[in-house]
Design a protein around this motif. Structure first.
Motif, PDB file in Angstrom:
ATOM      1  N   ILE A 119     -24.080   3.262   0.954  1.00 34.18           N
ATOM      2  CA  ILE A 119     -22.650   3.501   0.728  1.00 34.18           C
ATOM      3  C   ILE A 119     -21.868   3.501   2.020  1.00 34.18           C
ATOM      4  CG2 ILE A 119     -22.612   6.029   0.849  1.00 34.18           C
ATOM      5  CD1 ILE A 119     -20.887   3.792  -1.801  1.00 34.18           C
ATOM      6  N   SER A 120     -22.542   3.777   3.149  1.00 35.58           N
ATOM      7  CA  SER A 120     -21.846   3.709   4.437  1.00 35.58           C
ATOM      8  C   SER A 120     -21.970   2.331   5.066  1.00 35.58           C
ATOM      9  CB  SER A 120     -22.398   4.771   5.402  1.00 35.58           C
ATOM     10  OG  SER A 120     -23.770   4.542   5.666  1.00 35.58           O
ATOM     11  N   GLY A 121     -22.693   1.433   4.394  1.00 36.34           N
ATOM     12  CA  GLY A 121     -22.879   0.082   4.907  1.00 36.34           C
ATOM     13  C   GLY A 121     -22.197  -0.965   4.049  1.00 36.34           C
ATOM     14  N   VAL A 122     -23.008  -1.874   3.467  1.00 38.09           N
ATOM     15  CA  VAL A 122     -22.442  -3.047   2.795  1.00 38.09           C
ATOM     16  C   VAL A 122     -22.080  -2.818   1.335  1.00 38.09           C
ATOM     17  CG1 VAL A 122     -23.687  -4.617   4.317  1.00 38.09           C
ATOM     18  CG2 VAL A 122     -24.721  -3.927   2.145  1.00 38.09           C
ATOM     19  N   VAL A 177     -30.351  -6.487   1.820  1.00 38.03           N
ATOM     20  CA  VAL A 177     -28.895  -6.596   1.890  1.00 38.03           C
ATOM     21  C   VAL A 177     -28.326  -6.012   3.185  1.00 38.03           C
ATOM     22  CG1 VAL A 177     -28.596  -6.601  -0.626  1.00 38.03           C
ATOM     23  CG2 VAL A 177     -28.563  -4.428   0.627  1.00 38.03           C
ATOM     24  N   GLN A 178     -29.123  -5.260   3.924  1.00 37.13           N
ATOM     25  CA  GLN A 178     -28.574  -4.574   5.089  1.00 37.13           C
ATOM     26  C   GLN A 178     -29.682  -4.293   6.106  1.00 37.13           C
ATOM     27  OE1 GLN A 178     -25.906  -1.339   4.078  1.00 37.13           O
ATOM     28  NE2 GLN A 178     -26.685  -0.080   5.742  1.00 37.13           N
ATOM     29  N   HIS A 179     -29.449  -4.658   7.357  1.00 35.25           N
ATOM     30  CA  HIS A 179     -30.361  -4.352   8.458  1.00 35.25           C
ATOM     31  C   HIS A 179     -29.630  -3.437   9.429  1.00 35.25           C
ATOM     32  CE1 HIS A 179     -33.403  -7.671   7.706  1.00 35.25           C
ATOM     33  NE2 HIS A 179     -32.434  -7.955   6.866  1.00 35.25           N
ATOM     34  N   THR A 285     -32.213  -2.001   4.137  1.00 38.05           N
ATOM     35  CA  THR A 285     -31.831  -1.527   2.803  1.00 38.05           C
ATOM     36  C   THR A 285     -31.951  -2.702   1.843  1.00 38.05           C
ATOM     37  OG1 THR A 285     -30.304   0.138   3.666  1.00 38.05           O
ATOM     38  CG2 THR A 285     -29.974  -0.558   1.389  1.00 38.05           C
ATOM     39  N   VAL A 286     -32.600  -2.479   0.713  1.00 39.94           N
ATOM     40  CA  VAL A 286     -32.794  -3.551  -0.263  1.00 39.94           C
ATOM     41  C   VAL A 286     -32.146  -3.182  -1.584  1.00 39.94           C
ATOM     42  CG1 VAL A 286     -34.960  -4.301   0.798  1.00 39.94           C
ATOM     43  CG2 VAL A 286     -35.015  -2.649  -1.090  1.00 39.94           C
ATOM     44  N   ALA A 287     -31.716  -4.207  -2.301  1.00 44.88           N
ATOM     45  CA  ALA A 287     -31.319  -4.042  -3.699  1.00 44.88           C
ATOM     46  C   ALA A 287     -32.552  -4.327  -4.551  1.00 44.88           C
ATOM     47  CB  ALA A 287     -30.195  -4.991  -4.059  1.00 44.88           C
ATOM     48  N   ALA A 288     -32.831  -3.445  -5.494  1.00 44.06           N
ATOM     49  CA  ALA A 288     -34.019  -3.590  -6.344  1.00 44.06           C
ATOM     50  C   ALA A 288     -33.613  -3.518  -7.807  1.00 44.06           C
ATOM     51  CB  ALA A 288     -35.040  -2.496  -6.019  1.00 44.06           C
ATOM     52  N   ARG A 310     -24.847 -14.288   4.906  1.00 40.35           N
ATOM     53  CA  ARG A 310     -25.812 -13.410   5.548  1.00 40.35           C
ATOM     54  C   ARG A 310     -25.856 -13.646   7.049  1.00 40.35           C
ATOM     55  NH1 ARG A 310     -29.004 -11.058   1.688  1.00 40.35           N
ATOM     56  NH2 ARG A 310     -28.513 -11.809  -0.375  1.00 40.35           N
ATOM     57  N   ASN A 311     -26.298 -12.618   7.738  1.00 41.88           N
ATOM     58  CA  ASN A 311     -26.507 -12.650   9.180  1.00 41.88           C
ATOM     59  C   ASN A 311     -27.965 -12.317   9.441  1.00 41.88           C
ATOM     60  OD1 ASN A 311     -26.785 -11.179  11.855  1.00 41.88           O
ATOM     61  ND2 ASN A 311     -24.734 -12.039  12.075  1.00 41.88           N
ATOM     62  N   ALA A 312     -28.609 -13.087  10.279  1.00 42.55           N
ATOM     63  CA  ALA A 312     -30.048 -12.919  10.492  1.00 42.55           C
ATOM     64  C   ALA A 312     -30.392 -11.532  11.030  1.00 42.55           C
ATOM     65  CB  ALA A 312     -30.551 -13.985  11.465  1.00 42.55           C
ATOM     66  N   ASP A 313     -29.457 -10.916  11.762  1.00 40.19           N
ATOM     67  CA  ASP A 313     -29.753  -9.620  12.373  1.00 40.19           C
ATOM     68  C   ASP A 313     -29.319  -8.441  11.508  1.00 40.19           C
ATOM     69  OD1 ASP A 313     -30.818 -10.756  14.674  1.00 40.19           O
ATOM     70  OD2 ASP A 313     -28.824 -11.007  15.555  1.00 40.19           O
ATOM     71  N   HIS A 314     -28.265  -8.618  10.734  1.00 43.17           N
ATOM     72  CA  HIS A 314     -27.668  -7.447  10.070  1.00 43.17           C
ATOM     73  C   HIS A 314     -27.529  -7.589   8.562  1.00 43.17           C
ATOM     74  CE1 HIS A 314     -26.802  -5.627  13.927  1.00 43.17           C
ATOM     75  NE2 HIS A 314     -26.292  -6.777  14.334  1.00 43.17           N
ATOM     76  N   GLY A 315     -28.177  -8.587   7.966  1.00 46.89           N
ATOM     77  CA  GLY A 315     -28.091  -8.690   6.523  1.00 46.89           C
ATOM     78  C   GLY A 315     -26.788  -9.327   6.087  1.00 46.89           C
ATOM     79  N   LEU A 316     -26.178  -8.770   5.050  1.00 46.80           N
ATOM     80  CA  LEU A 316     -24.942  -9.341   4.514  1.00 46.80           C
ATOM     81  C   LEU A 316     -23.806  -9.166   5.507  1.00 46.80           C
ATOM     82  CD1 LEU A 316     -25.095  -8.103   0.829  1.00 46.80           C
ATOM     83  CD2 LEU A 316     -25.890 -10.248   1.759  1.00 46.80           C
ATOM     84  N   LEU A 317     -22.918 -10.171   5.549  1.00 44.87           N
ATOM     85  CA  LEU A 317     -21.736 -10.088   6.415  1.00 44.87           C
ATOM     86  C   LEU A 317     -20.611  -9.341   5.731  1.00 44.87           C
ATOM     87  CD1 LEU A 317     -21.707 -13.751   7.767  1.00 44.87           C
ATOM     88  CD2 LEU A 317     -22.453 -11.703   8.959  1.00 44.87           C
TER      89      LEU A 317
END
Length: 317
Positions: A119-122, A177-179, A285-288, A310-317
């Protein structure tokens, strides 16, 4: 499709069954005020249409039309019945449209679980984009630990879980979805907050504020492994239930913690976040969701996640 409609007579208070074909016949006559043209429109013999209207009037116990050799017009009762029938057919058409949307997965409810990190990310950006594309799918959000969400998925209490990896389970589809990199979270007045970065070894003597094991067990394992790799065990001075509580106690100068960079979205002037060096690990963080329970709305959500940049380092843009 339904072919009868239940009506309640005002005088007899008895249930009667009116067929939709009778309503359509009535509407055709009311629209044209001409039995011949209405019969042609319905591809029906005029005597059969006349008998149908007479039967409807008998069932209702009212006269719907005034008839003579020159003209047909609605009675006051017919005018009232016309308005009700028009509303009824509009409601039926809308019900059919809504049912077809539900069949296509464009209407319904999707239950989504999430963690503090999501919730604090993507996740807010994901939800905003999905709701714009599918505005008639209601989203029900449930906060929960990774462990709790996986249990909820297993019993189909939620449809999608946004959880901290690693995650394993039968019939689970997983999508990163999030790195996040790790950060040190410090009181703003802490000496280490003056530095541009903080090495993990510099936190060895600090008191740690961490999430309670019941809710944070996945992250606590990561935290313990990081600290042990750096040569110390975190000295825990306080446990909290969520990031908000954690930051509140840190702002009170009670301790420090190691968290994720997505928490930069928590804006507090009395807390400092500094990149953590001496650590190469990241958290994903993954969506399952269950692959054996792919309802149309869930399929749309999974497909939507696939379309996001997507971004290779940080997941979704």
């Amino acid at each position: 499709m339904y072919n009868t409609v239940s009506l309640i007579g005002d005088t007899r208070k008895a249930s009667m069954k009116i067929e939709l074909r009778q309503i359509r016949q009535f509407l055709a006559v009311a629209d044209t005020l001409n039995f011949r043209r209405a019969a042609e429109h319905l591809a029906l013999a005029q005597p059969a249409l006349s008998r149908g209207i007479q039967l409807l009037e008998h069932q209702l116990g009212v006269s719907l039309f005034k008839r003579n050799n020159r003209r047909v017009e609605l009675t006051p009762a017919g005018t009232v019945f016309l308005k009700g029938c028009q509303d009824l057919m509009e409601d039926l058409d809308e019900t059919v449209r809504q049912a077809r949307k539900a069949q296509r997965g464009e209407l319904g409810t999707l239950s989504i679980g999430y963690t503090d990190f999501a919730i604090s990310g993507v996740l807010p950006r994901i939800l905003d984009g999905f709701r714009r594309k599918y505005p008639e799918i209601d989203i029900e959000l449930t906060y929960g630990s990774t462990h709790q969400q996986l249990e909820d998925l297993a019993i189909r209490k939620i449809d999608v879980a946004f959880v901290t990896s690693p995650v394993a389970g039968a019939n689970l589809a997983l999508m990163p979805v999030q790195h996040d990199r790790y950060v040190a979270v410090l009181p703003a007045a802490h000496p280490l907050a003056r530095q541009a970065t903080v090495d993990i070894s510099e936190l060895a003597g600090e008191g740690f504020i961490v999430g309670v094991m019941a809710r944070w067990r996945h992250f606590r394992r990561h935290l313990d492994a990081l600290c042990l790799k750096a040569g110390f065990a975190p000295r825990i001075v306080q446990e909290v239930y969520n990031t908000e509580g954690m930051f509140g106690l840190i702002s009170a100068n009670i301790g420090v913690t190691i968290h994720l960079e997505c928490t930069a979205n928590y804006i507090r002037s009395d807390v400092a976040l500094r990149p953590l060096t001496g650590v190469d690990d990241t958290i994903i963080t993954v969506a399952a969701w269950r692959e054996d329970d792919m309802r149309p709305a869930l399929t749309h959500f999974a497909d939507f996640l696939q379309t996001l940049p997507r971004n290779a380092d940080h997941g979704l843009l």
